[in-house]
Design an enzyme around this catalytic site. Sequence first.
Site, PDB file in Angstrom:
ATOM      1  N   ARG A 365       1.039  -0.835  -0.272  1.00 44.13           N
ATOM      2  CA  ARG A 365       0.538  -0.427  -0.001  1.00 44.13           C
ATOM      3  C   ARG A 365       1.210   1.230  -0.135  1.00 44.13           C
ATOM      4  NH1 ARG A 365      -3.911   3.123   4.858  1.00 44.13           N
ATOM      5  NH2 ARG A 365      -5.249   4.068   3.416  1.00 44.13           N
ATOM      6  N   HIS A 366       0.414   2.122  -0.512  1.00 43.55           N
ATOM      7  CA  HIS A 366       1.098   3.429  -0.783  1.00 43.55           C
ATOM      8  C   HIS A 366       1.831   3.884   0.639  1.00 43.55           C
ATOM      9  CE1 HIS A 366      -2.707   5.337  -0.036  1.00 43.55           C
ATOM     10  NE2 HIS A 366      -3.152   5.307  -0.697  1.00 43.55           N
ATOM     11  N   HIS A 551      -2.761   0.486  -3.745  1.00 42.46           N
ATOM     12  CA  HIS A 551      -4.123   0.895  -2.322  1.00 42.46           C
ATOM     13  C   HIS A 551      -4.302  -0.113  -1.487  1.00 42.46           C
ATOM     14  CE1 HIS A 551      -5.059   5.059  -5.257  1.00 42.46           C
ATOM     15  NE2 HIS A 551      -4.753   3.292  -5.803  1.00 42.46           N
TER      16      HIS A 551
END
Length: 624
Positions: A365-366, A551
């Site tokens: 995930r970012h 995400h």
Amino acid sequence: MAAGETQLYAKVSNKLKSRSTSSLLEPLVAMGFPAHTALKALAATGRKTAEDALDWLHCHCNDPSLDDPIPQEYGLFLCPTGPLLEKLQEFWRESKRQCAKNRAHEIFPHMTLCDFFTCEDHKVECLYEALKRAGDQILGSFPSVVPLVLHSSVSYLGFFVNDSPADIIREFAMMFAKEASILADCTVKPCTKQLHMTLAHKFYPHHQRTLEQLAKGIPLSPGCQWTAALYSRDMRFVHYQTLRAIFQYKPQNMDELMLSPGDYIFVDPTHQEEASEGWVIGISRWTGCRGFLPENYTERANESDTWVKHRTYTFSVAMNPNSRKDGEASSGRNGELHPPQTCRSVSSVQALQATVMRRSVLVVRHGERVDQIFGKSWLQQCSTADGKYYRPDLNFPCSLPRRRNGIKDFENDPPLSSCGIFQSRLVGEALLDSGIRITSAFVSPALRCVQTAKHILEELKLEKKIKIRVEPGIFEWTKWEVSKTSPTLMTLEELKEANFNVDTNYRPTFPLSSLLPAESYEEYVHRCSVSVEQIVSTCSKDVGVTLIVSHGSALDSCTRPLLGLPPRESGDFAQLVRKIPSLGMCFCEENKKEGKWELVDPPVKTLTHGSNSAFNWRNWILGS
């Protein structure tokens, strides 16, 4: 020659009673070198030839520590030779390629016979005699076959030696310690614990099965000859990082270090405050000089690469006794004992070919996004009246990339915060230390995902080697996006202009135009499933790790298709995604033997930190 040096030279010659010592030391002293520095050069080069020692002295003419009375440290190891060594070296290569580097790769195959110990330079020849005497005493009882038993645990894999053979080898180590004490006045602590030859150490638990399969493919030849090898190292640099120069560098300033390809540099990681970014302070092994050097002119090396092999004693009842005396050191890299060239057996090749070759997918995930901290009105907080960006808080990024419609395009496509950038770099640094091999990178087109991938690759030193492939098919579930229209995302041209190394030739599974607002859950999971299957198919020939930066939802929607699991219920999916933190990750590994993908432990630890509230000093003063 000074009187004191003459006396030292006489003491060395008389005590050792060795023509080789005299023949090596005498010409160096005759050239005007002090006896103590000549002896130091001989010890540092393994007492091979006077020419080697002379070269060392010329290279170290500006070495500030040349006259320091610092002896070398010595260690004794029992090493396999011949076909078994070949198989072990093959295991080293395959285990590093398939499971990344672990602690065992830092040294050649061996059994440790004693702890490292010091020996004064003028007594080193006595160590050689101690090795020969101990070997001669144990030769008649040394086992013709050293049985190796494979032992495996969650962090260790190696061969154990038990029973009578182990007792005899430990007896040899104790004899060497006794002889070294008598002849060279050295305090040697022999090995008294479980004798072992490490194959892998401190590896990730999910690699245990693969490493075991590789180890079982090592044929244990009963006719292996074992050699006791005496090595030395510079005791000053035991806890330093070791770098190897891969390019030549000519100093531009007085405080910089000259580099030649192949030179080793010792770097103390705790004393780098004076070095600028991209530079380190190190000490050259070839010259002993200290200075600044560009880090990108070097690569990581093992400390054992700098060890010097002095003498060996080979145990073989079939060998000519005259050839069993202490052998000269070879000049091979790593100090490895190079066996004669023999044909590799067909069985070992087949065993390695049958070993499971694994591909891996790391879904990340970012990092922390700026609106996550400053809320939906974050853009108003950092915009001037004329629509320009400024930084109202240190957790806002220093700058924003240019976009075709100006700053308003960031409203639904926010960047990483400063902490998000730091998180990404921290994870990239950890991935570099883990030794995993990233071979490709796919990202969601959201700016925060592209930024996260960029910073991870930069820390991995891969930002120029691996181009970022932007795949809209792994974008967030559009139902969760604020906008009721198709998301406004940066084009490849804009990303390239902003210095993101994106692959403009990559054809995505789903183009940006295919992202529809408020798509159904079924449409979303189908999009992710098709995309990740296409990504894996694109990288079908890459044995390594495919990095996917997307995400929080992707940790579920991009892994379940690989695992052969159906989508979750949408309610359960939403509850799960809310718990995924910044830089959360899932790691999938292919098991070809069983024809499936498995979810295993990620290669790095989790990243946990607390919140840090805004602080206004004016309110604090007024409230006091």
